[in-house]
Design a protein around this motif. Structure first.
Motif, PDB file in Angstrom:
ATOM      1  N   GLU A  66     -49.743 -21.678   1.286  1.00 26.72           N
ATOM      2  CA  GLU A  66     -48.769 -20.600   1.481  1.00 26.72           C
ATOM      3  C   GLU A  66     -48.841 -20.038   2.901  1.00 26.72           C
ATOM      4  OE1 GLU A  66     -48.623 -18.873  -3.118  1.00 26.72           O
ATOM      5  OE2 GLU A  66     -49.958 -17.995  -1.624  1.00 26.72           O
ATOM      6  N   SER A  67     -50.057 -19.938   3.435  1.00 26.67           N
ATOM      7  CA  SER A  67     -50.215 -19.431   4.803  1.00 26.67           C
ATOM      8  C   SER A  67     -49.586 -20.384   5.812  1.00 26.67           C
ATOM      9  CB  SER A  67     -51.703 -19.231   5.119  1.00 26.67           C
ATOM     10  OG  SER A  67     -52.288 -18.286   4.244  1.00 26.67           O
ATOM     11  N   VAL A  68     -49.814 -21.689   5.627  1.00 29.14           N
ATOM     12  CA  VAL A  68     -49.236 -22.686   6.522  1.00 29.14           C
ATOM     13  C   VAL A  68     -47.717 -22.648   6.447  1.00 29.14           C
ATOM     14  CG1 VAL A  68     -48.998 -25.170   6.965  1.00 29.14           C
ATOM     15  CG2 VAL A  68     -51.243 -24.193   6.496  1.00 29.14           C
ATOM     16  N   TYR A  69     -47.189 -22.531   5.234  1.00 28.11           N
ATOM     17  CA  TYR A  69     -45.733 -22.465   5.062  1.00 28.11           C
ATOM     18  C   TYR A  69     -45.156 -21.243   5.759  1.00 28.11           C
ATOM     19  CZ  TYR A  69     -41.188 -22.001   2.819  1.00 28.11           C
ATOM     20  OH  TYR A  69     -39.835 -21.868   2.592  1.00 28.11           O
ATOM     21  N   ASP A  70     -45.816 -20.093   5.615  1.00 27.76           N
ATOM     22  CA  ASP A  70     -45.324 -18.862   6.246  1.00 27.76           C
ATOM     23  C   ASP A  70     -45.369 -18.971   7.769  1.00 27.76           C
ATOM     24  OD1 ASP A  70     -44.844 -17.682   3.805  1.00 27.76           O
ATOM     25  OD2 ASP A  70     -46.815 -16.725   3.696  1.00 27.76           O
ATOM     26  N   ASP A 107     -42.491 -21.494   8.725  1.00 31.71           N
ATOM     27  CA  ASP A 107     -41.148 -21.078   8.318  1.00 31.71           C
ATOM     28  C   ASP A 107     -40.722 -19.896   9.166  1.00 31.71           C
ATOM     29  OD1 ASP A 107     -38.798 -21.138   6.727  1.00 31.71           O
ATOM     30  OD2 ASP A 107     -39.559 -19.419   5.609  1.00 31.71           O
ATOM     31  N   TYR A 108     -39.731 -20.133  10.039  1.00 31.43           N
ATOM     32  CA  TYR A 108     -39.335 -19.102  11.007  1.00 31.43           C
ATOM     33  C   TYR A 108     -38.704 -17.912  10.314  1.00 31.43           C
ATOM     34  CZ  TYR A 108     -36.703 -16.718  14.657  1.00 31.43           C
ATOM     35  OH  TYR A 108     -36.171 -15.773  15.494  1.00 31.43           O
ATOM     36  N   ASP A 109     -39.157 -16.715  10.722  1.00 35.02           N
ATOM     37  CA  ASP A 109     -38.608 -15.454  10.230  1.00 35.02           C
ATOM     38  C   ASP A 109     -38.613 -14.466  11.391  1.00 35.02           C
ATOM     39  OD1 ASP A 109     -37.879 -13.121   9.038  1.00 35.02           O
ATOM     40  OD2 ASP A 109     -39.370 -13.205   7.422  1.00 35.02           O
ATOM     41  N   PRO A 110     -37.442 -13.866  11.740  1.00 41.40           N
ATOM     42  CA  PRO A 110     -37.409 -12.916  12.858  1.00 41.40           C
ATOM     43  C   PRO A 110     -38.391 -11.766  12.704  1.00 41.40           C
ATOM     44  CG  PRO A 110     -35.184 -13.479  12.158  1.00 41.40           C
ATOM     45  CD  PRO A 110     -36.114 -14.065  11.141  1.00 41.40           C
ATOM     46  N   GLU A 111     -38.774 -11.443  11.472  1.00 41.02           N
ATOM     47  CA  GLU A 111     -39.699 -10.341  11.225  1.00 41.02           C
ATOM     48  C   GLU A 111     -41.120 -10.839  10.984  1.00 41.02           C
ATOM     49  OE1 GLU A 111     -38.598  -7.354  11.614  1.00 41.02           O
ATOM     50  OE2 GLU A 111     -36.510  -8.011  11.832  1.00 41.02           O
ATOM     51  N   GLU A 163     -47.054 -31.067  13.009  1.00 38.22           N
ATOM     52  CA  GLU A 163     -46.116 -30.057  12.506  1.00 38.22           C
ATOM     53  C   GLU A 163     -45.322 -30.612  11.322  1.00 38.22           C
ATOM     54  OE1 GLU A 163     -41.949 -27.841  13.747  1.00 38.22           O
ATOM     55  OE2 GLU A 163     -42.792 -29.451  14.962  1.00 38.22           O
ATOM     56  N   TYR A 164     -44.807 -31.836  11.470  1.00 38.82           N
ATOM     57  CA  TYR A 164     -43.995 -32.426  10.388  1.00 38.82           C
ATOM     58  C   TYR A 164     -44.830 -32.638   9.135  1.00 38.82           C
ATOM     59  CZ  TYR A 164     -41.185 -35.772   7.790  1.00 38.82           C
ATOM     60  OH  TYR A 164     -40.475 -36.407   6.803  1.00 38.82           O
ATOM     61  N   LEU A 165     -46.050 -33.156   9.296  1.00 37.60           N
ATOM     62  CA  LEU A 165     -46.903 -33.407   8.128  1.00 37.60           C
ATOM     63  C   LEU A 165     -47.280 -32.102   7.432  1.00 37.60           C
ATOM     64  CD1 LEU A 165     -49.224 -36.222   9.550  1.00 37.60           C
ATOM     65  CD2 LEU A 165     -47.276 -36.469   7.985  1.00 37.60           C
ATOM     66  N   LEU A 166     -47.524 -31.054   8.208  1.00 43.46           N
ATOM     67  CA  LEU A 166     -47.846 -29.758   7.601  1.00 43.46           C
ATOM     68  C   LEU A 166     -46.644 -29.180   6.861  1.00 43.46           C
ATOM     69  CD1 LEU A 166     -50.023 -28.065  10.378  1.00 43.46           C
ATOM     70  CD2 LEU A 166     -50.784 -28.936   8.161  1.00 43.46           C
ATOM     71  N   ARG A 167     -45.457 -29.356   7.441  1.00 41.45           N
ATOM     72  CA  ARG A 167     -44.248 -28.906   6.742  1.00 41.45           C
ATOM     73  C   ARG A 167     -44.086 -29.672   5.432  1.00 41.45           C
ATOM     74  NH1 ARG A 167     -40.933 -25.620   9.656  1.00 41.45           N
ATOM     75  NH2 ARG A 167     -41.211 -25.576  11.921  1.00 41.45           N
ATOM     76  N   LEU A 168     -44.299 -30.986   5.477  1.00 38.53           N
ATOM     77  CA  LEU A 168     -44.141 -31.812   4.290  1.00 38.53           C
ATOM     78  C   LEU A 168     -45.169 -31.445   3.225  1.00 38.53           C
ATOM     79  CD1 LEU A 168     -42.400 -34.181   3.282  1.00 38.53           C
ATOM     80  CD2 LEU A 168     -44.143 -35.735   4.156  1.00 38.53           C
ATOM     81  N   TRP A 169     -46.358 -31.095   3.661  1.00 36.80           N
ATOM     82  CA  TRP A 169     -47.419 -30.729   2.718  1.00 36.80           C
ATOM     83  C   TRP A 169     -47.172 -29.357   2.086  1.00 36.80           C
ATOM     84  CZ3 TRP A 169     -51.485 -26.964   3.815  1.00 36.80           C
ATOM     85  CH2 TRP A 169     -52.423 -26.870   2.773  1.00 36.80           C
ATOM     86  N   VAL A 194     -44.227 -24.872  -1.586  1.00 36.26           N
ATOM     87  CA  VAL A 194     -44.258 -23.420  -1.796  1.00 36.26           C
ATOM     88  C   VAL A 194     -42.845 -22.899  -1.993  1.00 36.26           C
ATOM     89  CG1 VAL A 194     -44.822 -21.215  -0.695  1.00 36.26           C
ATOM     90  CG2 VAL A 194     -46.386 -23.156  -0.487  1.00 36.26           C
ATOM     91  N   ASP A 195     -41.879 -23.517  -1.331  1.00 36.87           N
ATOM     92  CA  ASP A 195     -40.472 -23.149  -1.493  1.00 36.87           C
ATOM     93  C   ASP A 195     -40.010 -23.584  -2.879  1.00 36.87           C
ATOM     94  OD1 ASP A 195     -37.658 -22.940  -1.387  1.00 36.87           O
ATOM     95  OD2 ASP A 195     -37.677 -23.224   0.784  1.00 36.87           O
ATOM     96  N   LEU A 196     -39.413 -22.682  -3.627  1.00 33.79           N
ATOM     97  CA  LEU A 196     -39.001 -22.977  -4.996  1.00 33.79           C
ATOM     98  C   LEU A 196     -37.972 -24.096  -5.066  1.00 33.79           C
ATOM     99  CD1 LEU A 196     -38.730 -19.364  -6.490  1.00 33.79           C
ATOM    100  CD2 LEU A 196     -40.597 -21.018  -6.731  1.00 33.79           C
TER     101      LEU A 196
END
Length: 273
Positions: A6-10, A13-17, A70-76, A80-82
């Motif tokens: 979840e930490s890696v995903y956050d 995952d780009y968020d302006p805030e 970066e790509y492998l971490l996103r894939l892993w 977390v995304d429903l």
């Protein structure tokens, strides 16, 4: 406390805030993408590309390593995304999304020569494809996200415009071929060959390498050019209206659903995805 996934995903995952760590990672990736595109451009300069070849090669290996991780971490972490929570099917669905495909194309030119024999010209083409890394910045751009939403909302109108343009291209090429072929067989050899002239005329570019010489051909050329101005102005108008609708939607007061408590617009986006 969030798990490692979840930490890696956050973080990715780009968020302006987002927090400090997320901002540092985001800014670092944006800088790396931009410097990669600059490096690709500079490598085409004979003096610079030859003199600093070692630096460019080392920088390329470093960049590909970062983009691959970066790509492998996103894939892993994407489960977390429903929307992609299923371990296998979810990741396969994610792999065919536009940004995931861009991530693959960003590193593919580096790995292909190791697995497939390619000649010098093909290798040069693969190297130039690295400029596609510029599209990776779209993940961190709200403007790009707005553009994608406008395109989705107006895709029906845009498809109609493309269909009309194709019909007009075929009709223009056929008419000009029938008028000019007998007097200029080398310039208008076939309907397919005449499509180059029709495309240049419809877009009002008019390179001048192929021009009609008969009176009827000149008359048709003028009419087709006028039609081209009207036709290719349509997509600009469609996009302009779409952007205006998107801006108005953002400036309106949010409407909360009384049943679930979510924003109405957010519910609509979830249905679309």
């Amino acid at each position: 406390m969030p798990t490692l996934k979840e930490s890696v995903y956050d973080i990715l995952d780009y968020d302006p805030e987002c927090g400090l760590v997320e901002k540092i990672v985001t800014i670092g990736l944006i800088i790396l993408i931009i410097t990669n595109v600059i490096a690709v451009i500079l490598q085409t300069e004979p003096g610079i590309g030859t003199e600093y070849a070692t630096f460019f090669n080392v920088f390329e290996v470093f960049s590909v390593g970062i983009f691959t991780i970066e790509y492998l971490l996103r894939l892993w972490s994407i489960t977390v995304d429903l929307r992609y929570r299923e371990p296998v099917r979810g990741r396969l669905r994610f792999m065919v999304t536009p940004f995931a495909l861009i991530d693959v194309l960003a590193v593919l030119p580096f790995y292909v020569p190791f697995f497939l024999p390619v000649d010098l010209r093909t290798l040069r083409l693969f190297r130039l494809l690295r400029v596609l890394r510029l599209f990776k910045t779209g993940r961190y751009s709200q403007a790009f996200d707005i553009f994608i939403r406008v395109f989705r909302n107006k895709q029906a109108e845009l498809l109609v415009t493309v269909a009309v343009a194709l019909v007009l291209l075929i009709i223009s090429s056929s008419l000009m071929y029938s008028v000019e072929h007998d007097v200029q067989p080398d310039k208008f050899p076939s309907i397919i060959g005449t499509m180059w002239w029709a495309m240049a005329t419809l877009t009002t570019i008019g390179y001048g390498d192929v021009t009609p010489i008969t009176p009827l051909g000149k008359l048709l050329s003028g009419c087709i050019a006028v039609l081209g101005i009207a036709l290719f102005g349509l997509p600009a108008g469609i996009f302009a209206s779409g952007f205006m609708e998107e801006i108005q939607r953002k400036t309106q007061h949010p409407v909360i659903c009384p049943h679930c408590g979510k924003l109405i617009d957010e519910q609509n986006r979830e249905r679309e995805t």
